[in-house]
Motif scaffolding. Structure first.
Motif, PDB file in Angstrom:
ATOM      1  N   THR A   1       0.840  -1.210   0.000  1.00 59.90           N
ATOM      2  CA  THR A   1       0.000   0.000   0.000  1.00 59.90           C
ATOM      3  C   THR A   1       0.870   1.253   0.000  1.00 59.90           C
ATOM      4  OG1 THR A   1      -0.102  -0.216   2.407  1.00 59.90           O
ATOM      5  CG2 THR A   1      -1.983  -1.084   1.152  1.00 59.90           C
ATOM      6  N   ILE A   2       2.146   1.088  -0.288  1.00 60.03           N
ATOM      7  CA  ILE A   2       3.065   2.231  -0.325  1.00 60.03           C
ATOM      8  C   ILE A   2       3.238   2.624  -1.791  1.00 60.03           C
ATOM      9  CG2 ILE A   2       5.434   2.958   0.147  1.00 60.03           C
ATOM     10  CD1 ILE A   2       5.405   0.892   2.467  1.00 60.03           C
ATOM     11  N   ILE A   3       2.987   3.887  -2.073  1.00 60.60           N
ATOM     12  CA  ILE A   3       3.049   4.289  -3.480  1.00 60.60           C
ATOM     13  C   ILE A   3       3.876   5.555  -3.685  1.00 60.60           C
ATOM     14  CG2 ILE A   3       0.794   3.237  -3.995  1.00 60.60           C
ATOM     15  CD1 ILE A   3      -0.459   5.927  -4.001  1.00 60.60           C
ATOM     16  N   ARG A   4       4.304   5.704  -4.914  1.00 63.59           N
ATOM     17  CA  ARG A   4       4.894   6.983  -5.348  1.00 63.59           C
ATOM     18  C   ARG A   4       4.294   7.302  -6.714  1.00 63.59           C
ATOM     19  NH1 ARG A   4      11.074   7.422  -5.103  1.00 63.59           N
ATOM     20  NH2 ARG A   4      10.688   8.317  -3.040  1.00 63.59           N
TER      21      ARG A   4
ATOM     22  N   VAL B   1      -6.098   8.340  -2.460  1.00 59.58           N
ATOM     23  CA  VAL B   1      -5.287   7.173  -2.081  1.00 59.58           C
ATOM     24  C   VAL B   1      -5.161   7.055  -0.561  1.00 59.58           C
ATOM     25  CG1 VAL B   1      -4.030   7.026  -4.262  1.00 59.58           C
ATOM     26  CG2 VAL B   1      -3.084   8.414  -2.395  1.00 59.58           C
ATOM     27  N   GLU B   2      -5.074   8.213   0.127  1.00 60.56           N
ATOM     28  CA  GLU B   2      -4.975   8.177   1.583  1.00 60.56           C
ATOM     29  C   GLU B   2      -6.280   7.644   2.202  1.00 60.56           C
ATOM     30  OE1 GLU B   2      -2.257  10.408   3.732  1.00 60.56           O
ATOM     31  OE2 GLU B   2      -1.157   9.278   2.209  1.00 60.56           O
ATOM     32  N   GLU B   3      -7.400   8.089   1.619  1.00 57.56           N
ATOM     33  CA  GLU B   3      -8.707   7.673   2.117  1.00 57.56           C
ATOM     34  C   GLU B   3      -8.869   6.156   2.089  1.00 57.56           C
ATOM     35  OE1 GLU B   3     -11.201  11.568   0.597  1.00 57.56           O
ATOM     36  OE2 GLU B   3     -11.756   9.590  -0.224  1.00 57.56           O
ATOM     37  N   ILE B   4      -8.330   5.535   1.021  1.00 61.08           N
ATOM     38  CA  ILE B   4      -8.545   4.088   0.898  1.00 61.08           C
ATOM     39  C   ILE B   4      -7.377   3.276   1.449  1.00 61.08           C
ATOM     40  CG2 ILE B   4     -10.215   4.292  -1.011  1.00 61.08           C
ATOM     41  CD1 ILE B   4      -7.888   3.559  -2.909  1.00 61.08           C
ATOM     42  N   GLY B   5      -6.529   3.952   2.252  1.00 63.51           N
ATOM     43  CA  GLY B   5      -5.522   3.188   3.002  1.00 63.51           C
ATOM     44  C   GLY B   5      -4.141   3.087   2.375  1.00 63.51           C
ATOM     45  N   PHE B   6      -3.914   3.776   1.269  1.00 64.50           N
ATOM     46  CA  PHE B   6      -2.556   3.812   0.706  1.00 64.50           C
ATOM     47  C   PHE B   6      -1.763   4.934   1.350  1.00 64.50           C
ATOM     48  CE2 PHE B   6      -4.846   1.506  -2.562  1.00 64.50           C
ATOM     49  CZ  PHE B   6      -3.911   0.586  -3.036  1.00 64.50           C
TER      50      PHE B   6
ATOM     51  N   LEU C   1      11.361   2.145   3.317  1.00 60.18           N
ATOM     52  CA  LEU C   1      10.132   2.844   3.707  1.00 60.18           C
ATOM     53  C   LEU C   1       9.080   1.811   4.081  1.00 60.18           C
ATOM     54  CD1 LEU C   1      10.000   5.546   0.879  1.00 60.18           C
ATOM     55  CD2 LEU C   1      10.455   5.962   3.323  1.00 60.18           C
ATOM     56  N   THR C   2       8.365   2.102   5.167  1.00 58.33           N
ATOM     57  CA  THR C   2       7.259   1.231   5.570  1.00 58.33           C
ATOM     58  C   THR C   2       6.066   2.133   5.874  1.00 58.33           C
ATOM     59  OG1 THR C   2       7.739   1.344   7.936  1.00 58.33           O
ATOM     60  CG2 THR C   2       8.888  -0.374   6.683  1.00 58.33           C
ATOM     61  N   MET C   3       4.969   1.535   6.215  1.00 59.52           N
ATOM     62  CA  MET C   3       3.787   2.326   6.564  1.00 59.52           C
ATOM     63  C   MET C   3       4.043   3.163   7.816  1.00 59.52           C
ATOM     64  SD  MET C   3       1.521   1.926   4.208  1.00 59.52           S
ATOM     65  CE  MET C   3      -0.169   2.254   4.747  1.00 59.52           C
ATOM     66  N   GLU C   4       5.069   2.808   8.592  1.00 60.79           N
ATOM     67  CA  GLU C   4       5.379   3.544   9.815  1.00 60.79           C
ATOM     68  C   GLU C   4       6.409   4.650   9.593  1.00 60.79           C
ATOM     69  OE1 GLU C   4       5.377  -0.036   9.898  1.00 60.79           O
ATOM     70  OE2 GLU C   4       3.249   0.271  10.421  1.00 60.79           O
ATOM     71  N   SER C   5       7.008   4.700   8.418  1.00 64.61           N
ATOM     72  CA  SER C   5       8.072   5.684   8.178  1.00 64.61           C
ATOM     73  C   SER C   5       7.517   7.094   8.187  1.00 64.61           C
ATOM     74  CB  SER C   5       8.722   5.430   6.810  1.00 64.61           C
ATOM     75  OG  SER C   5       9.274   4.132   6.773  1.00 64.61           O
TER      76      SER C   5
END
Ligand code: ZN
Length: 471
Positions: free
Chosen positions: A358-361, A386-391, A458-462
């Motif tokens: 779910t990490i995007i650029r 993208v943020e709304e749907i969890g990315f 990079l992770t979802m916590e970064s």
């Protein structure tokens, strides 16, 4: 009895004397007059045998007769030649031999021109031109020798016959130039802890003494079991005690110490867009060697390197989503079009890694303006959507320059190493589809590790890095 014996001996002597006298003065034979059995003649000089005469008769009555001369002398070649004289008269024949030696007694020419201030202690003088030649041997320049005595230099040359010419000059014996000491390889060497330091070597050249590499003294130790900065000093002296000293720094750095969940205030996030490609495998080898974890924002259109998606994930990197098609015209025309492309690449990554990323650029980053061409405010809408749907989308803080006109790995290294900072979120934008980018990575890692940085994926916590949205 003894007296009688003496008388007999005396008489015998007298008889021999009379006989000898007779033979000498009255017997007839062939006489050679003026004959010498050894002669010398100078090389290249026309040789004429000394005039002689031959006669037959007694010493007082001798009649001139003819003789034959056999043999010849080569005046152009040093050596000993034999001339044979034969005289016949009636049935008497006499042969005499003469040895003629062709010799070189002329000294060679020695020309020395130039300046004699500051001659090296060993006599070496680059400002002097020396030539030598000899009438017989030709060029003797290579045979010129010299020696230094007191404040004089004596040049000497001998020809093959041992004729010697000397020239002496007053000189100032001095070497005021330091030797040159050149280190092989770099002056700063980075080493991963536990690896072995192999001295890359050096060369020392002195203006007077020539190659004096063997005289170089090396001091300082490198302990590759302990991270740190080590200094090695190389010193060399020439014979006149001029000294040159150079230093090499060896930085022993720890392996990358990234642990998920633990963040250092000195962290670098290397991110690679647009792959996998032809250089990705080589990049993965380098990263593995340093235990460096990175982030790959992958594309989907090139199926030649699909297996590398799995390898990236298996080796602890983050496989993140860039775009399936990377086609601006296609993906930025509508939210739906973008989402379709995004889910397609998410699917492909899942297929090869088993991970639902779910990490995007965004292609071009969230701040791109090119998307205006296809739909106004698309980036504003997409970044929200993208943020709304969890990315979670990531931009970057450091440009390596490899997307611009930089193709020089050294420039990329400089761009990155000069930009990374403590207490900053250092997200570096790079492209693993470019060979020169991959060429730059090892040095960037060495710089980072030896300066206390940790490389993290990079992770979802970064910490999130977002640029300003312009469309
Ligand atoms: Zn891209």
């Amino acid at each position: 009895m003894a007296k009688k014996g003496l008388i007999i001996l005396f008489i015998i002597s007298i008889v021999f004397l009379i006989f000898g006298f007779y033979v000498n003065f009255f017997s007839r034979r062939i006489y050679f007059n003026n004959f010498t059995s050894d002669e010398q003649t100078e090389v290249f000089k026309k040789y004429k045998p000394k005039k002689i005469s031959v006669c037959y008769g007694t010493k007082y009555n001798c009649k001139k007769i003819n003789y034959k001369l056999k043999g010849s002398v080569n005046e152009k070649k040093l050596g000993t030649y034999t001339l044979t004289y034969i005289a016949n008269y009636k049935d008497v024949s006499v042969t005499k031999r003469k040895k003629v030696k062709v010799v070189d007694t002329k000294k060679p020419n020695l020309n020395v021109e130039g300046i004699f201030t500051n001659v090296c202690p060993n006599g070496k003088n680059d400002y002097v031109k020396i030539t030598a030649d000899d009438l017989y041997d030709g060029d003797l320049t290579d045979k010129v020798k010299y020696k230094i005595k007191d404040n004089k230099i004596i040049y000497k040359v001998s020809d093959s016959s041992g004729n010697t010419t000397k020239k002496t000059f007053e000189v100032n014996i001095m070497d005021n130039e330091k030797p040159q000491l050149i280190l092989n390889d770099e002056n700063i060497i980075y080493l991963s802890v536990g690896s072995k330091f192999i001295e890359p070597g050096y060369v020392a050249i002195d203006n007077c003494d020539g190659n004096i590499t063997e005289e170089v003294k090396v001091s300082g130790e490198v302990d590759t079991t302990k991270p740190g900065t080590y200094e090695i000093t190389y010193t060399v002296k020439d014979e006149f005690a001029n000294e040159t000293s150079v230093k090499r720094t060896v930085k022993v750095f720890p392996k990358n110490s990234y642990k998920p969940g633990i963040l250092s205030n000195k962290t670098i996030y290397l991110t690679f867009d647009d792959g996998p490609g032809a250089h990705t495998a080589r990049l993965l080898d380098i990263l593995k060697n340093y235990n460096v974890k990175a982030t790959f924002f992958v594309t989907g259109y090139n199926n030649n390197y699909n297996d590398l998606l799995k390898r990236e994930n298996d080796e602890g990197h983050t496989v993140a989503l860039h775009s399936y098609t990377h086609n601006y015209g296609l993906i930025y025309q509508s939210i739906d079009a973008y989402m379709e492309d995004l889910l397609r690449i998410q699917d492909k990554v899942r297929q090869y890694t088993g991970v639902t990323s779910t990490i995007i650029r965004f292609p071009g980053g969230s701040s791109n303006t090119i998307s205006r061409k296809y739909r106004t405010r698309i980036m504003t809408d997409l970044t929200k959507k993208v943020e709304e749907i969890g990315f979670r989308y990531f931009d970057w803080t450091i440009l390596s320059g490899d997307a611009g006109n930089t193709t020089d790995p050294n420039k990329i290294i400089q761009n990155v190493t000069s930009a990374v900072k403590e207490n900053e979120t250092n997200v570096v934008l790079m492209h693993d589809i470019k060979s020169y980018t991959v060429d730059s990575v090892e040095k960037i890692i060495q710089y980072g590790l030896s300066n206390g940085y940790t490389f993290a994926p990079l992770t979802m916590e970064s910490p999130v890095v977002h640029q300003h949205v312009n469309n």
